[in-house]
Write an enzyme that holds these catalytic residues in place. Sequence first.
Site, PDB file in Angstrom:
ATOM      1  N   ASP A   1       0.846  -1.198   0.000  1.00  0.00           N
ATOM      2  CA  ASP A   1       0.000   0.000   0.000  1.00  0.00           C
ATOM      3  C   ASP A   1       0.880   1.246   0.000  1.00  0.00           C
ATOM      4  O   ASP A   1       1.871   1.315   0.728  1.00  0.00           O
ATOM      5  CB  ASP A   1      -0.908   0.003   1.228  1.00  0.00           C
ATOM      6  CG  ASP A   1      -1.982   1.067   1.142  1.00  0.00           C
ATOM      7  OD1 ASP A   1      -2.988   0.837   0.446  1.00  0.00           O
ATOM      8  OD2 ASP A   1      -1.808   2.147   1.745  1.00  0.00           O
ATOM      9  N   ILE A   2       0.517   2.219  -0.841  1.00  0.00           N
ATOM     10  CA  ILE A   2       1.293   3.462  -0.930  1.00  0.00           C
ATOM     11  C   ILE A   2       0.990   4.325   0.290  1.00  0.00           C
ATOM     12  O   ILE A   2      -0.172   4.589   0.600  1.00  0.00           O
ATOM     13  CB  ILE A   2       0.942   4.236  -2.215  1.00  0.00           C
ATOM     14  CG1 ILE A   2       1.128   3.338  -3.444  1.00  0.00           C
ATOM     15  CG2 ILE A   2       1.807   5.488  -2.333  1.00  0.00           C
ATOM     16  CD1 ILE A   2       0.669   3.980  -4.741  1.00  0.00           C
TER      17      ILE A   2
ATOM     18  N   ASP B   1      -1.900   9.152 -10.639  1.00  0.00           N
ATOM     19  CA  ASP B   1      -1.890   8.016 -11.572  1.00  0.00           C
ATOM     20  C   ASP B   1      -0.473   7.677 -12.010  1.00  0.00           C
ATOM     21  O   ASP B   1      -0.112   6.504 -12.161  1.00  0.00           O
ATOM     22  CB  ASP B   1      -2.748   8.329 -12.800  1.00  0.00           C
ATOM     23  CG  ASP B   1      -4.237   8.277 -12.501  1.00  0.00           C
ATOM     24  OD1 ASP B   1      -4.609   7.788 -11.425  1.00  0.00           O
ATOM     25  OD2 ASP B   1      -5.030   8.737 -13.345  1.00  0.00           O
TER      26      ASP B   1
ATOM     27  N   GLU C   1      -4.753   2.435  -4.416  1.00  0.00           N
ATOM     28  CA  GLU C   1      -3.294   2.458  -4.268  1.00  0.00           C
ATOM     29  C   GLU C   1      -2.756   1.180  -3.646  1.00  0.00           C
ATOM     30  O   GLU C   1      -1.612   1.141  -3.172  1.00  0.00           O
ATOM     31  CB  GLU C   1      -2.871   3.661  -3.412  1.00  0.00           C
ATOM     32  CG  GLU C   1      -3.298   3.617  -1.956  1.00  0.00           C
ATOM     33  CD  GLU C   1      -4.691   4.189  -1.694  1.00  0.00           C
ATOM     34  OE1 GLU C   1      -4.958   4.577  -0.548  1.00  0.00           O
ATOM     35  OE2 GLU C   1      -5.500   4.245  -2.638  1.00  0.00           O
TER      36      GLU C   1
ATOM     37  N   ASN D   1      -2.575  12.865  -4.014  1.00  0.00           N
ATOM     38  CA  ASN D   1      -3.687  13.271  -4.890  1.00  0.00           C
ATOM     39  C   ASN D   1      -4.186  14.665  -4.556  1.00  0.00           C
ATOM     40  O   ASN D   1      -4.433  15.486  -5.456  1.00  0.00           O
ATOM     41  CB  ASN D   1      -4.848  12.272  -4.763  1.00  0.00           C
ATOM     42  CG  ASN D   1      -4.713  11.099  -5.730  1.00  0.00           C
ATOM     43  OD1 ASN D   1      -4.033  11.197  -6.748  1.00  0.00           O
ATOM     44  ND2 ASN D   1      -5.355   9.993  -5.407  1.00  0.00           N
TER      45      ASN D   1
END
Length: 333
Positions: free
Chosen positions: A208-209, A225, A251, A216
């Site tokens: 997971d980011i 993206d 993500e 964003n």
Amino acid sequence: MSFEDEYQVTSEFSERTHDFLSSHLISPTPVNYSVIYLHISNENEMLSAAINKKLQQGTLITADFMANLFKRYVSLTEQIENTILAPFEQTLSKTLEQISKQVSNEDKAVNNLEKLDKILAKTKNNTSMDNIVSYLFNTINSTKAQHEELSQKLTTTQQEINQLKDKLASSRQEALVDSLTGLLNRRGCDEKLQNLDLADTHSSLAIDIDHFKKVNDTFGHFIGDKVIQRIAKTIQSHIGEQDLAVRFGGEEFVVVMAHTPIDEAKEIAEKIRIAISKMRLKQRDTNTFLPPISVSIGIAQNDNISEWTTLFEQADTALYKAKNSGRNCCICA
């Protein structure tokens, strides 16, 4: 159903399909043909309902509408191959075989008539017989030409069926892949997992980011993206061909490391984490670099489990431990 009955039913549906396409000015492409054929033959209730609704509204049936129907109701199933292509190809093959036999018999008849004509040419007072031979010769040649023309048309139809098969295969493949990253999506993951024996040793990474919402909100979804794409490429470059890299949603990524114990999986996870932390992404409009990106990774091995979802849940639990431990780290379940 006998060959004759099957051929008659298929021909009737085919004729009604062509009439529908013609009356609504729809191009008779393989995609459009398959959609309307399923509608005419009542093989797909949801597809027919969508078309009937469109007709009741009195609006134009567009190419985009047809393409959407194909994608939603046809390309993601094997229905068209089972209900249209397979029986139609069988009928087509039998028809071509029959025509070939007829043309062969006609060739023999023509050869025999040619021999008879040469014999009669040597005989006097044979006008009546000569006329009969000439009539038969012309009639058989005409029939042969018609059969050859029909055979050519049916061969062209076979080529169109092959094109449709290719498009179906391509559409199904596209349905298994995430359009943004090129990684497998969940559907693709489920299909590929069928090739792996859960009894063997496998490991899974849940990736997971970190703080992705901030990326964003600060830089916009376009940059977000790009971050997802770069991370997807980094993950893909660190795993083997037998491993499955999946964009699991937003993500979050999942990697299934086939035939890999958890200690080896953790080494690869660390390499992925470090490579991502070293990434430097530049904004083209401002020519400035984004802050460093990091990921948290949970790792699990399929010990004593009976379902893949259990393995993913264990990796996800380890992922939350990594998040709660300050992020930018790898933790095993």
